[in-house]
Structure formats: structure tokens, C-alpha cells
Design a protein around this motif. Sequence first.
Motif, PDB file in Angstrom:
ATOM      1  N   HIS A  15      44.630  46.425  55.786  1.00 16.98           N
ATOM      2  CA  HIS A  15      44.519  46.588  54.414  1.00 16.98           C
ATOM      3  C   HIS A  15      44.161  47.968  53.893  1.00 16.98           C
ATOM      4  N   ASN A  16      43.467  48.734  54.598  1.00 14.61           N
ATOM      5  CA  ASN A  16      43.270  50.016  54.377  1.00 14.61           C
ATOM      6  C   ASN A  16      44.306  51.034  54.419  1.00 14.61           C
ATOM      7  N   LEU A  19      46.473  50.291  51.376  1.00 19.49           N
ATOM      8  CA  LEU A  19      45.830  50.871  50.083  1.00 19.49           C
ATOM      9  C   LEU A  19      46.272  52.276  50.088  1.00 19.49           C
ATOM     10  N   ALA A 412      45.381  43.525  49.998  1.00 26.75           N
ATOM     11  CA  ALA A 412      44.746  44.691  50.214  1.00 26.75           C
ATOM     12  C   ALA A 412      43.650  44.937  49.143  1.00 26.75           C
ATOM     13  N   ILE A 413      44.070  44.648  47.914  1.00 26.27           N
ATOM     14  CA  ILE A 413      43.448  44.722  46.693  1.00 26.27           C
ATOM     15  C   ILE A 413      42.019  44.079  46.924  1.00 26.27           C
ATOM     16  N   ARG A 416      39.465  44.779  49.765  1.00 32.10           N
ATOM     17  CA  ARG A 416      38.648  45.673  49.672  1.00 32.10           C
ATOM     18  C   ARG A 416      38.238  45.938  47.989  1.00 32.10           C
ATOM     19  N   ARG A 417      37.965  44.587  47.486  1.00 33.35           N
ATOM     20  CA  ARG A 417      37.670  44.473  46.081  1.00 33.35           C
ATOM     21  C   ARG A 417      36.529  45.366  45.916  1.00 33.35           C
ATOM     22  N   SER A 422      40.769  50.498  46.115  1.00 32.76           N
ATOM     23  CA  SER A 422      41.403  49.157  45.507  1.00 32.76           C
ATOM     24  C   SER A 422      41.250  49.239  43.944  1.00 32.76           C
ATOM     25  N   ASN A 426      45.170  49.079  42.192  1.00 27.46           N
ATOM     26  CA  ASN A 426      45.204  48.065  41.263  1.00 27.46           C
ATOM     27  C   ASN A 426      45.691  48.445  40.054  1.00 27.46           C
TER      28      ASN A 426
END
Length: 597
Positions: A15-16, A19, A412-413, A416-417, A422, A426
Amino acid sequence: MNYRNRAISFLKKPHNVILVSLAVILLYLTVVPMLTIVMDTFTVHQAELMRVKGARVGDFTLYHWAKVLFSSASKKIFYEPFLNTMLVAFGTCFIAILLGGTVAWLVTRTNMRFKGVISTLFIFPYIMPSWTLAMAWLNFFKNSLVGGAPGFFTAITGIQTPNWFAYGPFPIVVVLGLHYAPFAYILIGGILRNMDANLEEAALILKASRGKIMRKITIPIVLPAMLSTFLLVFSSAMSAFAVPAFLGTSVRFQVLTTQMFRTLNGLNPGYGYIIALIMILIGVLILGINQKIIGTRRSFTTITGKSSNIAYLNLRGFRSIISVLLLLFIALVCIVPLFSFALESFIMEPGNYSLRNFTTLFWVGSGDPTIANGEPGVLRNSSIFHGLWNSVRLSVIVAFIAGSVGILAGYAIVKRRNSRLSLLVNNLAFFPYLMPSMAFGAIYLSMFAVKRGFIPPLYGTFALLVLVGAVKYLPFASRASVGAMHQLSNEIEEAGTIQGIGWGKRMLRIIIPIQKASFLSGYLLPFISCMRELSLFILLVTPSSRILTTMLFQYNEKGWNQYANAINLLIVLFVVISNLVVNRVTGASIDKGIGGQ
């Protein structure tokens, strides 16, 4: 060394990587185009060499800004279209909120009949392209003073419609108001349906009148939704192009979008880029105010429970009358336009509705040299099939790209909310929603008309349409995916990780199947939106890349009304059927949020 280890550890998490990749790509595709269009407002263009004396292409100049804002021609170039745009936007908001709010109140707060049917049918004008009602208005109300042949109303009644009724601001406001009324109905109706009925019940116990309950309780509760609706409808009406083009051009009623189209397609592209930039700034301001209103509303929410015993207002003897009249009105708006398109596509001589004047020439004919340059009928026309193929192909590719990137962005957003990275991705993914469609197309026209690094000039290519469509509709997919990922517990994916399942397999076998309905809507909504889009692509298409909506616009400009109506009917039927398929496949329906009993 510590930083290196931290970077390696950071990038080991999928996920990083997503992003970081999306942040770089979206910065290039959203922020850089904005900077490019700003620079173009200060740059001499090829078409302007005759006006900016002694200048060369690419030179710095203040000519455009001075001419648009501070010259004797500024009134015609900018200020008059700007005031016309404000008139259209405010008028549209008034009709949309009044009509949509009234229908929402009748459905959610009275014992009106046919609630389910009315709730379903009332959203149809919003599902269909906005210019559908504009063409229907012309079919019915055009006059022989401007439109050549009279419309159906004049042919039947013998009454010549005045210009102010047939063309210009009045029909534009009415048509856009009808188009966005379902939008107001959805937003306001959702609040009314979920409102705590205990408040109204307490007021009834205290002997308060229905009028006082409406003023003191109902309206204050839905006021934030009404303000939000006003801002969003205002923004949408301000950026509308097709309706003002169909109904205003013949009487020279210009708004910002039609003026932008004229300047960018003419000898004054610098003027058009300034108008596009101003529209973008207004759009960002409006959406910013809207977000602030929504945020403020969350901070003072006091409703903590919901009563299931909603006290419906008894319409008594007016129940059947109001129900039937509203049903007839909705049918008039939804069904009659389709009838008018079919009727006009079979008329040989416009304005003559006798049976002798009906023909299938414009559908299956091989072409008449004396009519429309011998253009074959729609169902035998290779150009139209080419446009249809381009439309479907473009919509499928755009939907695939926007939907796939939207899923990755949503995943991903949420993983890593609340982190800065993130929040950046977004906001960048949502940014294209803030910009009017034609202004967004103008940005990409400005940026990719020339070579950019290793990217060759894209103007006139199908790839440019795909790129601008995918970026513009990314917010639809990313919003759907973010909402879907918020509903998933981290424990679900963690269980797969413990079992040694790789990230790709976890996505394909666990996460996507669980939320397939939401993810699928992230593909299908861009597909439907792209199929009916005109404003976004009108500046970018060429004869080889033209799509069905731009062909409709061009046919209408040439006065080939029968072909335009036939194409319009095909587009509307395709969009409506596609929407029904979306509802069937995903199980989602816009009206279910507030629908009747």
C-alpha cells in the motif's frame, strides 16, 4: 543507513508503494496541467500572431488578460457570458431545489400514492444526458423565426412560440432545473427519510400546526442538505455546455462554457484558457464551501435516535389528484422526449407531421444527394458506427483504468488512513471532480498539444481521450473503493497474511470478492458517464477519434436534425439500459436511499 532501512521497510508494504506511485502520477496529471494552463494565459499562440504584433509563438504577454478583463471588448468576451452563467446557475438551483425538495417531501412525509414508481421514474432525467431535454424542448417549441421549421407545438396548435420561450435563458434554466431536480431529490430526500420522527411527534403532541412544524423543525434540519445541494447544483449548472449550446447559440446567448468553446476553437485560445482558469477557481471555491458546510453539519448533529413511527401527512381528498398529476408530470419529462426523438427522426420535411411526410430514409436509407450531403441512414452509416465503436471502446478502456486505479487508491488510502501521504493521494484523486468538464478538457488540450518529455504530442489521438476520461472519472471509482475498504476489518487481510498468501492473491481472492458490488460500481459508473459525455471531449476529438456524442453535436450544428434525433435516441436508450444493467449487476439503485413504501 537507518534512513535506508526505514525506506526499504516502508516500500516493502504494497500500500505504501501504491501511494507513492499514485502521488507522483496524480501530481503530474492534476497539478502540472493547472500550471500549464496558467502559463498558457501568458503565452502567445500561433493563432494570435496577427493580433500580438511583433511577437513570436511562445513569447510572454499580458495581452490576453488585458483583452479579456480590461478592454472595450471585455463585456462581450467575458463579463456578459459571466453574468449569463450566474443567471443560469441561480435559476437552475431555484427550480431544482424547489421541485426536487417538494417531491422528496411528498414521497417521505405524506401518504401520496405510487411512491415506488415516482421515486424510480423521477431520477431518469438525471440518468439521461442533460442535452436530451434540450433537444426535446427544441423539437416541441422551436419557432420558424429562428429554427426554420416550427416545432410540434406550433404545428399542432398554430401558435408561434416567442423567442424568449423557445431559446435563450428561460428554456436553459428550465431544462437544467429539470435535469438536476433528481439530484436535489436524492440529497434532500435522504435527510428527510432518515430524520428522527420523534421531533415531529413531540411537536404534534404539543399541538403545533403542520406549518409550524415545517418551519421550525423540518426545514432547519434539512437546511444543510439544501445548502449543499445549492452549491453542487450551482457548480454543475455553471459548467454545463451542451444545454446552453443547443438552446442559446441560435439567439447568441453565450455563457462561459460556450464562449470558451468558441475561443479555443477559433483564433483566441489565450482567451479560452483564461475563462477555463476562472471557471476552475470558481469550481474549487464552491466545492470548498460545500465541504465546509458538510463538516460544520457533522459538528452539531444532535439526533441520536430514530423513530419508526413516521407521522405521514394525510393529503385527504387531494391524495389521488396530487399523485396522478405528479406521475403525469414525471412521465411527460421522461417518456415524451424519447417519443419526440423518434418522431423527428422519421420526418422528411421538418414541421410537417402528416403521415405522407414520414420516411425511414434517416434510419435505413442509402442516402439522398439533396439531403445532408447524401448521408446514409443511421443504421447504414459507417461513420456513425465508427463513432459508436469509438464511444464503446473509449468507455470500456476508461472504466477499466479508472476502476482499477480507484480500487488500488481506495485500498492504499484506507490502509494508511490519516497519514499525510494518504490524505495527499485522497485529495489528488478527488481533485478532477472539482473542475468543470470543458475546463478540464482545455487543460489537457493545453498540456498535451506539444511534446512533454518522452510523451509525444497527443492532440488528435485516441490516447488523449482515454487519458482525460480516466483522470476525470477517477473520483467516482476512488470514492466507491474508499467507502468499500472502510467497511472491511484489517483482520480479514491479516488472516491471509498469516497463512502466507501474497498481496496479489489476497486482493484477488479475499478483498475484491467480499466487496465486489462496490468495486464493480467503480467500473460501471465511469462507463455510463463516459458514454453520455460531451463537454469533456468536445475540444479534443478529431474526425478519426470522434465519438457518438460529439457527432450528435456536429450534426445538430449542421442542421441535420433528423440524424441528430436518431443518434440522440440511440445514446439515451444505451445509457438507460446500461444504468439498468448496473443496478441489476451491483444491486445498487439511486432511488433506494429514499424510495417510497
